[in-house]
Scaffold this active site. Structure first.
Site, PDB file in Angstrom:
ATOM      1  N   SER A 196       0.750  -1.262  -0.063  1.00 30.85           N
ATOM      2  CA  SER A 196       0.081   0.064  -0.020  1.00 30.85           C
ATOM      3  C   SER A 196       0.843   1.309  -0.043  1.00 30.85           C
ATOM      4  O   SER A 196       2.076   1.134   0.415  1.00 30.85           O
ATOM      5  CB  SER A 196      -0.907   0.118   1.155  1.00 30.85           C
ATOM      6  N   GLN A 197       0.414   2.506  -0.274  1.00 27.02           N
ATOM      7  CA  GLN A 197       0.765   3.776  -0.345  1.00 27.02           C
ATOM      8  C   GLN A 197       1.369   3.820   1.105  1.00 27.02           C
ATOM      9  O   GLN A 197       0.297   3.715   1.905  1.00 27.02           O
ATOM     10  CB  GLN A 197      -0.178   4.828  -0.791  1.00 27.02           C
TER      11      GLN A 197
END
Lengths: 793, 260
Positions: free
Chosen positions: B108-109
């Site tokens: 994920s970011q």
């Protein structure tokens, strides 16, 4: 038919079939967002062929037959190779917001697919410029071939997966080459082309180039889990249905399940359509006890409210969960309406033992047709109509006739006086689908004469989804009390009903603020229009003239959305519009390059005025053709039923009758009236388009016709208009061929570019202003074309 | 026992003071020796800056706060993100974006990792469960914040790879389990928090049972490339279950006026 014209028809059939096949292939491998973009831009290959031919025409003219054969061969080879190379490109549609590199892969993808189209178009362009036959006849061969190719592709896709059908379509190029070469007495070369064709056949048999889905799609991810395998498959032009069994780690997919539920879901198979899913297919042995958890879903509320619904209409089969629920609650008559029989044939065939033959029970009747057509028929009234309103696979700019105001009015019309329309859908934040559904229901109720439509609605939600209940009559206090009790027991939240206080809206599944309640309150209050205008998403209801339920995009909200996207909330942005606008921009820029570059080649050979008028005329008739065709097609989808077959029938009818019109224009008797012919055609198009506008209502009326007579009726309705639309192109191109032959390939290319730009523009016009506006725009384009052609010498 | 507040020493301060306190404790924690390799020190520091920037836009989401828990940021400073991405993407490891890690999976970011970890409200000494090990990065962050992490991965090669990476980083308080997340890890229950990083179409009752009263479960809806919203499942001290659906950013769905 002359061999060279037959060859034109065969290549054209192959090119159109390739286009249809590519759309399916890309939808399976990637996501729908970019399918339209890649294909519409790849069709710029038509423009490119015109540009290249303009430059090379003098050199190619003495060798027209071998040049045609080489282009046809290369079309076939490039069709296969482009798909094979594309599978090796690491394009990930989901990543385009994050990585500029993905735009490069995307550009490469569409350049790659432009190659086969450029070679196919070069064949027709060469024929128009070099073959010694009336332009109208050549163009007729092109259009008739394309019409046949369209039907052929849809027929093939009914039998084969797109990757399996590809070699057959690529072989069209080789067959065309062989025909031309044999016609030019080059027998050995013709035999060589046919041998290449056989090689394609071998490639097909060995499963090359294959079908490799993006690893980010749900199906390939599920297949990574040990013990999973595809146990059944059905392919059709509508979708590739694949069923997965997971031996070790069960599927447990249940939408809208209460957190108060303790029971583990029954055994499931995962149903994937074009790699998206899973939709659960639940094991059913005749014993309902293992399915008790279904009573704890939002979808069970209409069955548990008050009186048990006896007659149920399910608009959509899904994986059969709604049907199980209706059976569990003892519905006496259940009509299931599903336009694609792929899943039904699986439930009755390979999966019959697992799914317990639910479709073959005496109380169940399956109707393979669209929700709209079924709802429009006369018949018994239902106590419950269920329509799953979750996003389909088509994306924001796909037509959604089952979710328009007219559709809701029809569903409500099929309800018994105490009946309920149930619309389960996914929860999205901020609310979009829920509010648009409410607004659609309000407008439908108003059309049906409801005095206080707000009192006909109830909205409830679980942690992951929402259900909108719409009654023909207002909800009474007892029914609302029953809903309140059920919501309390199952820890569902009341989204909205006319008797609830605002404080009751956010109790179990908190949204921070009662956004659904406030939204519906605004929509049922005096400032409905103001709220809709201020809302960051487009929640105006879809109508049959503008049937785009999934289009929620507002340009004004783009800066807000973009900030949110960069902070990690990419799911807020609907892709349809930005992608379509990007497509239009790229198409316009590439089109300008493809049109202006050859103009330099032509500069010394034809007068500037002739060049400009020619460009304007072929641009305008290209755009006019697309606008009118797309507007008519959109209207006929409703009449014909499922969109894919409607597309095939209407497109084929347009191409075939335009082809006949083109042939008619080339007839010897028309030569005396050559100068007046374009105006006669434009006049006929304007008149017939107006007649279509008037007839649109009549065509959407229900009737008892079966699919084939309905298709014939639609084709007959298209025939005169398409016939007239086939005339303007050859009428003026024949004049050019006689007076300024150097302009012929250029005119062909300009027309090709115009089609691409117009198709991209048409989608934007139709979603914003509706089909009627698109039709008017098409007629205006033809009128201006009439003026432009007067300046062509 | 509820863990609310135990990891938020600055909870009672006014907004400005709270932010200042956050910065101070973050810099103190940052002074601890980082295990992360120094070649990536600058990108990692930039990443922390960007997370803080995004967090300011996410105030309502973070219960009205304008900063991520400094313990979470300190953990993200210590864990070398580049060790959890494929070698070809090492250079992009600290970019403000999700990254593909093979097998169609993603990491994920950074801001979303920070936000979801913050939402879990971890405290030292806790035991947490992760459903979906993926690259192992989220587990590594959690390992910095709690005593024990159990992580379940459904795809065997991913589990092997993540376990290897965690071992390489000498992270010893994470146990990677292979198999079905539905039943959790009963032998290690109850958990103070459960992080679900894989898509969930049902919230399994066994996981709710294994969540300690007062504990939280965090579930993202939509994929890493197109995150829709986050779901926080809270088990109240009395055992009742409440969920909260929230966007990862503040988004007011109104434009000034007019149409498209």
């Amino acid at each position: 038919m002359r061999p060279d014209l037959l060859a034109v028809a065969v290549v054209s059939a192959g090119a159109l079939a390739f286009e249809v096949l590519l759309a399916r292939l890309l939808a399976i491998v990637h996501w729908h967002h970019f399918v339209g973009m890649v294909i519409s831009l790849a069709l710029l290959g038509y423009g490119a062929s015109g540009s290249v031919l303009t430059a090379l025409q003098d050199r190619l003219r003495p060798h027209a037959a071998p040049a045609f054969a080489v282009c046809a061969l290369l079309f076939g080879a490039a069709a296969l190779a482009s798909v094979a190379i594309a599978e090796a490109l690491p394009f990930n549609a989901l990543e385009v917001l994050w990585s500029p590199r993905q735009w490069l892969w995307l550009a490469l993808l569409y350049l790659l697919f432009a190659v086969p189209f450029a070679f196919a178009a070069a064949c027709t362009g060469l024929a128009l410029a070099c073959v010694d036959a009336p332009v109208g006849r050549i163009y007729r061969a092109d259009l008739l071939g394309a019409g046949a190719g369209c039907l052929l592709a849809v027929g093939l896709l009914d039998l084969l997966r797109p990757d399996q059908a590809l070699p057959a379509i690529a072989a069209a190029g080789l067959v065309a080459a062989a025909i031309v070469l044999a016609g030019a007495h080059r027998r050995r070369a013709a035999a060589g082309a046919l041998i290449c064709g056989a090689a394609f056949g071998i490639a097909a048999a060995s499963g090359w180039p294959g079908l490799h889905m993006s690893p980010f799609k749900p199906l390939p991810q599920v297949l990574l889990v040990e013990g999973t395998s595809v146990v059944a498959e059905r392919t059709s032009p509508i979708g590739l249905v694949q069923v997965v069994r997971s031996e070790r780690i069960p599927f447990r997919s249940v939408t809208g399940l209460s957190l108060a539920n303790r029971q583990e879901p029954a055994e499931q198979l995962g149903l994937f359509i074009d790699g998206e899913g899973p939709t659960p297919v639940t094991r059913f042995t005749g014993d309902f006890a293992p399915l008790a958890y279904l009573d704890a879903t939002l979808a069970a509320l209409p069955y548990r409210m008050a009186e048990r619904p006896r007659r149920v209409l399910l608009l959509g089969l899904g994986g059969g969960s709604d049907l199980l629920l209706a059976l569990r609650h003892g519905a006496e008559t259940i009509d299931v309406v599903e336009p694609d029989d792929g899943v039904a044939s699986l439930l009755r065939g390979d999966l019959a033992a697992f799914a317990g033959g639910i479709l073959d029970r005496p109380e169940v009747a399956l109707h393979v047709e669209t929700a709209r057509r079924f709802a429009a028929r006369q018949g018994a009234a239902y106590d419950l109509v269920v329509m799953d309103a979750s996003p389909g696979r088509g994306g924001a700019l796909a037509e959604t006739f089952p979710l328009t105001v007219e559709a809701f009015a029809a569903y409500l019309g099929r309800l018994a006086p105490e009946g309920v329309l149930a619309l389960p859908h996914a929860l999205r934040l901020p609310p979009r689908d829920s509010l648009k559904l409410v607004l659609t229901a309000l407008e439908a109720l108003e059309r049906l004469g409801a005095r206080e439509p707000a009192r006909h609605l109830a909205l409830l939600r679980a942690w992951d989804s929402v259900i909108l209940l719409v009654r023909r009559a207002p909800f009474d206090a007892a029914q609302l009390a029953a809903l309140d009790r059920l919501a309390e027991a199952l820890n569902f939240d009341l989204g909205w009903h006319a008797a609830m206080p605002r404080e009751a809206a956010d109790r179990f599944n908190l949204l921070g603020a009662p956004v659904l309640f406030d939204g519906v309150a605004a929509l049922t209050g005096p400032d409905r229009a103001g709220f809709v205008a201020r809302y960051a998403f487009d929640i105006r209801p879809a109508t049959d003239d503008r049937p785009y339920f999934q289009d929620f995009f507002h340009w004004r909200a783009l800066p807000l959305l973009w900030t949110a996207v960069r902070s990690g909330n990419a799911g807020l942005l609907d892709w349809g519009w930005p992608v379509q606008v990007a497509t239009l921009a790229i198409a316009v820029l590439s089109g300008l390059v493809l049109i202006l570059l050859p103009a330099r080649v032509l500069a010394g050979r034809v007068s500037g005025r002739a060049g400009r008028s020619t460009a304007a005329y072929f641009l305008l008739i290209g755009a006019g053709f697309m606008f009118v065709e797309i507007a008519v097609m959109q209207r006929l989808v409703l009449f014909l039923g499922d969109p894919v077959h409607a597309f095939a029938v209407t497109l084929a009818a347009f191409l075939v009758f335009a082809g006949l019109g083109s042939g008619w224009a080339a007839g010897p008797r028309r030569q005396g009236a050559a100068a007046r012919l374009p105006w006669i055609a434009v006049g006929a198009i304007a008149t017939l388009a107006a007649a279509h506008g008037i007839a649109a209502r009549w065509l959407s009326l229900p009737d008892a016709l079966d699919a084939i007579p309905r298709s014939l009726l639609a084709a007959a309705a298209i025939a005169p208009l398409a016939f007239a639309m086939g005339v303007p192109f050859p009428a003026v191109l024949a004049r050019l061929k006689a007076g300024s032959p150097a302009l012929v390939p250029w005119a062909w290319g300009v027309n090709g570019c115009a089609s691409v730009v117009a198709a991209a523009l048409a989608a934007l016009v139709a979603t914003s202003f509706g089909a009627q506006a698109l039709m008017i725009l098409g007629v205006v384009a033809y009128l201006f074309a009439g003026l432009a052609q007067q300046r062509i010498p | 026992m509820s863990n609310a507040g135990t990891n938020r020493p600055e909870a009672g301060l006014p907004p400005l003071g709270r932010r200042a306190a956050a910065l101070t404790s973050a810099s103190l924690l940052a002074a601890r020796p980082a295990r992360a390799q120094d070649a990536f020190a600058n990108p990692r520091e930039n990443m922390i800056g960007i997370i803080a920037q995004h967090a300011r836009n996410a105030a309502n989401v973070l219960d009205g706060q304008t900063a991520i828990d400094p313990r979470v940021l300190a953990a993200m400073r210590r864990v070398p993100r580049q060790a959890f991405v494929p070698p070809a993407l090492e250079a992009s490891a600290y970019d403000d974006r999700p990254l593909p890690i093979g097998y169609g999976q993603t990491i994920s970011q950074p801001f979303i990792v920070a936000l979801m970890t913050d939402m879990l409200r971890t405290a030292p000494g806790q035991t947490v469960l992760e459903i979906g090990t993926g690259s192992g990065y989220q587990a590594a962050i959690l390992a910095e914040l709690v005593a024990t992490v159990h992580s379940i991965e459904i795809v065997a090669p991913l589990a092997d790879e993540a376990e290897r990476r965690l071992r390489q980083q000498r992270i010893r308080n994470v146990t990677v389990h292979r198999g079905d997340g539905y039943y959790g890890v009963p032998s290690a229950a109850p958990f103070d928090g459960i992080m679900v990083t894989a898509a969930a179409s049902v919230i399994p009752p066994p996981l709710l049972d294994q969540l300690r009263p007062g504990g939280r479960m965090v579930i993202p809806v939509g994929g890493a490339f197109a995150l829709q919203h986050l779901v926080i499942v809270e088990k109240l001290p009395g055992g009742q279950i409440r969920t909260r659906q929230t966007l990862p950013v503040n988004f007011v769905p109104f434009v000034r006026s007019g149409s498209r």
